[in-house]
Design a protein around this motif. Structure first.
Motif, PDB file in Angstrom:
ATOM      1  N   TYR A  36       0.854  -1.194   0.000  1.00 37.66           N
ATOM      2  CA  TYR A  36       0.000   0.000   0.000  1.00 37.66           C
ATOM      3  C   TYR A  36       0.889   1.243   0.000  1.00 37.66           C
ATOM      4  O   TYR A  36       1.814   1.364   0.798  1.00 37.66           O
ATOM      5  N   CYS A  37       0.599   2.166  -0.919  1.00 37.35           N
ATOM      6  CA  CYS A  37       1.386   3.399  -0.991  1.00 37.35           C
ATOM      7  C   CYS A  37       0.489   4.638  -1.044  1.00 37.35           C
ATOM      8  O   CYS A  37       0.874   5.673  -1.582  1.00 37.35           O
ATOM      9  N   GLY A  38      -0.729   4.526  -0.496  1.00 36.18           N
ATOM     10  CA  GLY A  38      -1.643   5.663  -0.441  1.00 36.18           C
ATOM     11  C   GLY A  38      -2.833   5.486  -1.373  1.00 36.18           C
ATOM     12  O   GLY A  38      -2.828   4.646  -2.277  1.00 36.18           O
ATOM     13  N   GLY A  39      -3.880   6.271  -1.113  1.00 37.35           N
ATOM     14  CA  GLY A  39      -5.057   6.209  -1.980  1.00 37.35           C
ATOM     15  C   GLY A  39      -6.082   5.202  -1.520  1.00 37.35           C
ATOM     16  O   GLY A  39      -6.035   4.700  -0.389  1.00 37.35           O
ATOM     17  N   ASP A  40      -7.014   4.876  -2.425  1.00 35.62           N
ATOM     18  CA  ASP A  40      -8.096   3.956  -2.080  1.00 35.62           C
ATOM     19  C   ASP A  40      -7.891   2.575  -2.686  1.00 35.62           C
ATOM     20  O   ASP A  40      -8.835   1.855  -2.973  1.00 35.62           O
ATOM     21  N   TYR A  41      -6.648   2.193  -2.866  1.00 40.20           N
ATOM     22  CA  TYR A  41      -6.330   0.905  -3.480  1.00 40.20           C
ATOM     23  C   TYR A  41      -5.030   0.368  -2.891  1.00 40.20           C
ATOM     24  O   TYR A  41      -4.254   1.076  -2.249  1.00 40.20           O
ATOM     25  N   PHE A  42      -4.806  -0.919  -3.098  1.00 40.88           N
ATOM     26  CA  PHE A  42      -3.540  -1.531  -2.723  1.00 40.88           C
ATOM     27  C   PHE A  42      -3.208  -2.584  -3.770  1.00 40.88           C
ATOM     28  O   PHE A  42      -4.014  -2.884  -4.661  1.00 40.88           O
ATOM     29  N   TYR A  43      -2.016  -3.143  -3.687  1.00 40.13           N
ATOM     30  CA  TYR A  43      -1.575  -4.174  -4.626  1.00 40.13           C
ATOM     31  C   TYR A  43      -1.456  -5.511  -3.897  1.00 40.13           C
ATOM     32  O   TYR A  43      -0.812  -5.607  -2.849  1.00 40.13           O
ATOM     33  N   ARG A  44      -2.096  -6.526  -4.457  1.00 45.92           N
ATOM     34  CA  ARG A  44      -1.884  -7.889  -3.977  1.00 45.92           C
ATOM     35  C   ARG A  44      -0.820  -8.521  -4.857  1.00 45.92           C
ATOM     36  O   ARG A  44      -0.962  -8.576  -6.087  1.00 45.92           O
ATOM     37  N   MET A  45       0.237  -9.019  -4.237  1.00 42.17           N
ATOM     38  CA  MET A  45       1.388  -9.541  -4.969  1.00 42.17           C
ATOM     39  C   MET A  45       1.527 -11.026  -4.681  1.00 42.17           C
ATOM     40  O   MET A  45       1.683 -11.437  -3.527  1.00 42.17           O
ATOM     41  N   ILE A  46       1.455 -11.836  -5.725  1.00 39.39           N
ATOM     42  CA  ILE A  46       1.529 -13.296  -5.590  1.00 39.39           C
ATOM     43  C   ILE A  46       2.780 -13.780  -6.316  1.00 39.39           C
ATOM     44  O   ILE A  46       2.926 -13.578  -7.534  1.00 39.39           O
ATOM     45  N   LEU A  47       3.682 -14.410  -5.567  1.00 39.27           N
ATOM     46  CA  LEU A  47       4.925 -14.902  -6.148  1.00 39.27           C
ATOM     47  C   LEU A  47       4.622 -15.985  -7.176  1.00 39.27           C
ATOM     48  O   LEU A  47       3.898 -16.940  -6.891  1.00 39.27           O
ATOM     49  N   GLN A  48       5.173 -15.838  -8.380  1.00 32.13           N
ATOM     50  CA  GLN A  48       4.839 -16.754  -9.472  1.00 32.13           C
ATOM     51  C   GLN A  48       5.619 -18.073  -9.437  1.00 32.13           C
ATOM     52  O   GLN A  48       5.103 -19.107  -9.831  1.00 32.13           O
ATOM     53  N   ASP A  49       6.857 -18.017  -8.975  1.00 29.25           N
ATOM     54  CA  ASP A  49       7.679 -19.237  -8.908  1.00 29.25           C
ATOM     55  C   ASP A  49       8.155 -19.416  -7.475  1.00 29.25           C
ATOM     56  O   ASP A  49       9.119 -18.786  -7.035  1.00 29.25           O
ATOM     57  N   ASN A  50       7.476 -20.285  -6.730  1.00 33.45           N
ATOM     58  CA  ASN A  50       7.810 -20.458  -5.313  1.00 33.45           C
ATOM     59  C   ASN A  50       9.199 -21.049  -5.096  1.00 33.45           C
ATOM     60  O   ASN A  50       9.744 -20.956  -3.995  1.00 33.45           O
ATOM     61  N   ASP A  51       9.762 -21.657  -6.123  1.00 31.88           N
ATOM     62  CA  ASP A  51      11.078 -22.274  -5.963  1.00 31.88           C
ATOM     63  C   ASP A  51      12.211 -21.389  -6.491  1.00 31.88           C
ATOM     64  O   ASP A  51      13.377 -21.799  -6.481  1.00 31.88           O
ATOM     65  N   TYR A  52      11.883 -20.190  -6.948  1.00 28.50           N
ATOM     66  CA  TYR A  52      12.907 -19.306  -7.521  1.00 28.50           C
ATOM     67  C   TYR A  52      14.015 -18.987  -6.511  1.00 28.50           C
ATOM     68  O   TYR A  52      15.205 -19.045  -6.835  1.00 28.50           O
ATOM     69  N   ILE A  53      13.623 -18.636  -5.285  1.00 30.87           N
ATOM     70  CA  ILE A  53      14.623 -18.246  -4.290  1.00 30.87           C
ATOM     71  C   ILE A  53      15.538 -19.421  -3.974  1.00 30.87           C
ATOM     72  O   ILE A  53      16.757 -19.264  -3.854  1.00 30.87           O
ATOM     73  N   LYS A  54      14.968 -20.625  -3.852  1.00 32.68           N
ATOM     74  CA  LYS A  54      15.786 -21.802  -3.578  1.00 32.68           C
ATOM     75  C   LYS A  54      16.746 -22.083  -4.730  1.00 32.68           C
ATOM     76  O   LYS A  54      17.922 -22.426  -4.518  1.00 32.68           O
ATOM     77  N   LYS A  55      16.263 -21.912  -5.945  1.00 38.52           N
ATOM     78  CA  LYS A  55      17.081 -22.230  -7.125  1.00 38.52           C
ATOM     79  C   LYS A  55      18.115 -21.159  -7.428  1.00 38.52           C
ATOM     80  O   LYS A  55      19.265 -21.477  -7.787  1.00 38.52           O
ATOM     81  N   GLU A  56      17.749 -19.879  -7.287  1.00 38.99           N
ATOM     82  CA  GLU A  56      18.598 -18.806  -7.796  1.00 38.99           C
ATOM     83  C   GLU A  56      19.217 -17.890  -6.732  1.00 38.99           C
ATOM     84  O   GLU A  56      20.206 -17.221  -7.005  1.00 38.99           O
TER      85      GLU A  56
END
Length: 447
Positions: free
Chosen positions: A326-346
């Motif tokens: 959330y960075c202000g206003g009447d909205y926010f961003y929902r962020m869903i990680l696309q590759d759950n194994d990215y951090i483990k791999k890279e």
């Protein structure tokens, strides 16, 4: 020495003298973490004997090696004991300490056994660290301990039992009249109801001590203070040719909470961020889309409902990372990680899969570092952890932060699995709620 059991024992704690105070609400303090200068000043004004003077005393430009916040804390402690402001229990006991607080119609409760726990080297036995210590505060904690020779506050550990024997004992003891009962105000303004029982019946003490021998203790709040006590013990040991391992400095005061207790929650530590440069929302969203599905959600509700909606929109039963921004206003961003194994791999191939699936790891690396371009050495300066998502929300709207991030809670099984392979969660990842107040019990390390 390797300790293959958790060794706890009763002790004679110092407590505020009930005969001198109509209520303890004026002298106990909320947990030290997150107290602002304004919060501290308010506590100073509440009473000349408020515990804030012991653990977070004022500092002045003309402080010296012999007259500073730590020596003044020692002076207050000694004077209050001399004047019977603080009185020591006459026989060793194990305390049972209960805190209950209602927020938004939900009742939260933390009931713990408070005892002395024998210190052990990290990873050598039954005490498991959950998080990395906060190095920035280590020196202050050590100076306070070395000067006062006392545990001013208690750290919080979780234990997980299968048979529920201790859980059932807690329920039985709660039916008895407490030795102390009062309500005090949290930093957030809500009242926390507090009760304290002294367990002096020797068979019950023996039962508790015996049960803890088979239980692992997970440090959820106070990792820095634990390691400070270890450093202090090692110093005292090195300077005591007659060291036996049973001296008071070999133990520290802990609140031991059952992970299955009704009302006890492990809350996530959210993040408020103040950019070192001008914040560009469009660029942030574009950068975040390298790894996240970013959804803009408009909320037609008042402030109270807005942040609740943000939390509801990231709750998931799936094994995936969801973060709200959330960075202000009447909205926010929902962020869903696309590759759950990215951090483990890279990013962290050397770390366990469980660690790499922590939301805070994705937030720190893929959002704060990669999408906002905040370097690791600038992290503490720009990023503020907080268990209060409402405080983060207010911070964005009053300009204290450019953006905030809400996370889901870390699960108990994640804590167990990560610590089992000698890994630690990043700093300020979790917090047990409610947290023990300061001043309820003080342990002076004396025979």
């Amino acid at each position: 020495m390797v300790i293959d059991m958790a060794n706890i024992k009763p002790f004679c704690g110092y407590r505020y003298n009930n005969e001198k105070f109509e209520t303890l609400s004026s002298v106990v303090s909320p947990p030290y973490y997150g107290l602002t200068d304004v919060d501290k000043e308010t506590l100073y004004e509440k009473s000349d004997y408020n515990a804030v003077r012991l653990f977070s005393g004022k500092r002045f430009e003309d402080d010296t090696a012999s007259d500073n916040a730590f020596t003044r804390a020692k002076g207050y402690l000694d004077k209050w004991i001399e004047e019977d402001i603080l009185v020591r229990d006459e026989e060793p006991v194990i305390y049972m300490y209960e805190q209950t607080i209602e927020i938004g119609g939900t009742l939260y409760s933390n009931t713990s056994f408070v005892a002395l726990v024998e210190l052990e080297e990290i990873g050598s036995g039954m005490i498991m660290p959950c998080e990395k210590p906060h190095e920035g505060s280590m020196n202050d904690h050590y100076e306070l301990l070395a000067t006062t020779n006392a545990d001013i506050s208690m750290i919080n550990c979780l234990y997980m039992e299968q048979e529920k024997e201790l859980y059932n004992l807690i329920s039985e003891l709660q039916e008895e009249e407490p030795d102390v009962e009062f309500s005090s105000e949290e930093k957030s303004g809500e009242n926390v109801h507090q009760r304290l029982w002294k367990i002096s019946y020797q068979p019950t003490i023996d039962f508790i001590v015996e049960r803890f021998k088979d239980l692992t203790l997970y440090i959820t709040d106070g990792q820095t203070r634990y390691e400070t006590c270890m450093k202090y013990r090692n110093h005292m040991k090195a300077n005591n040719p007659n060291h036996t391992g049973k001296e008071p400095y070999n133990y520290m005061m802990m609140a031991l909470s059952n992970s299955k207790s009704d009302g006890l929650v492990i809350v996530p530590m959210h993040r408020g961020v103040k950019m070192p440069r001008k914040f560009n929302e469009a660029m942030f969203v574009a950068n975040a889309q390298d790894h996240f599905k970013v959804e803009k959600i408009i909320v037609d509700s008042n402030d109270e409902e807005f942040v609740d909606t943000m939390l509801k929109q990231i709750v998931t039963t799936k094994p995936e990372t969801r973060i709200a921004a959330y960075c202000g206003g009447d909205y926010f961003y929902r962020m869903i990680l696309q590759d759950n194994d990215y951090i483990k791999k890279e990013v962290h191939p050397e770390m366990s899969k469980e660690y790499c699936h922590l939301d805070i790891v994705a937030l720190n690396k893929l959002i704060i570092e990669d999408a906002l371009w905040i370097e690791e050495e600038k992290y503490d300066e720009c990023v503020t952890p907080s268990r209060s998502y409402r405080a983060c929300y207010r911070g964005v709207n009053d300009g204290s932060y450019d953006i905030m991030f809400l996370l889901n809670s870390v699960r108990v099984d994640q804590i167990r699995n990560i610590t089992a392979v000698d890994e630690r969660l990043p700093e300020m990842t979790i917090s047990v709620f409610p947290k023990p107040s300061v001043g309820i019990i003080i342990n002076v390390k004396e025979d």
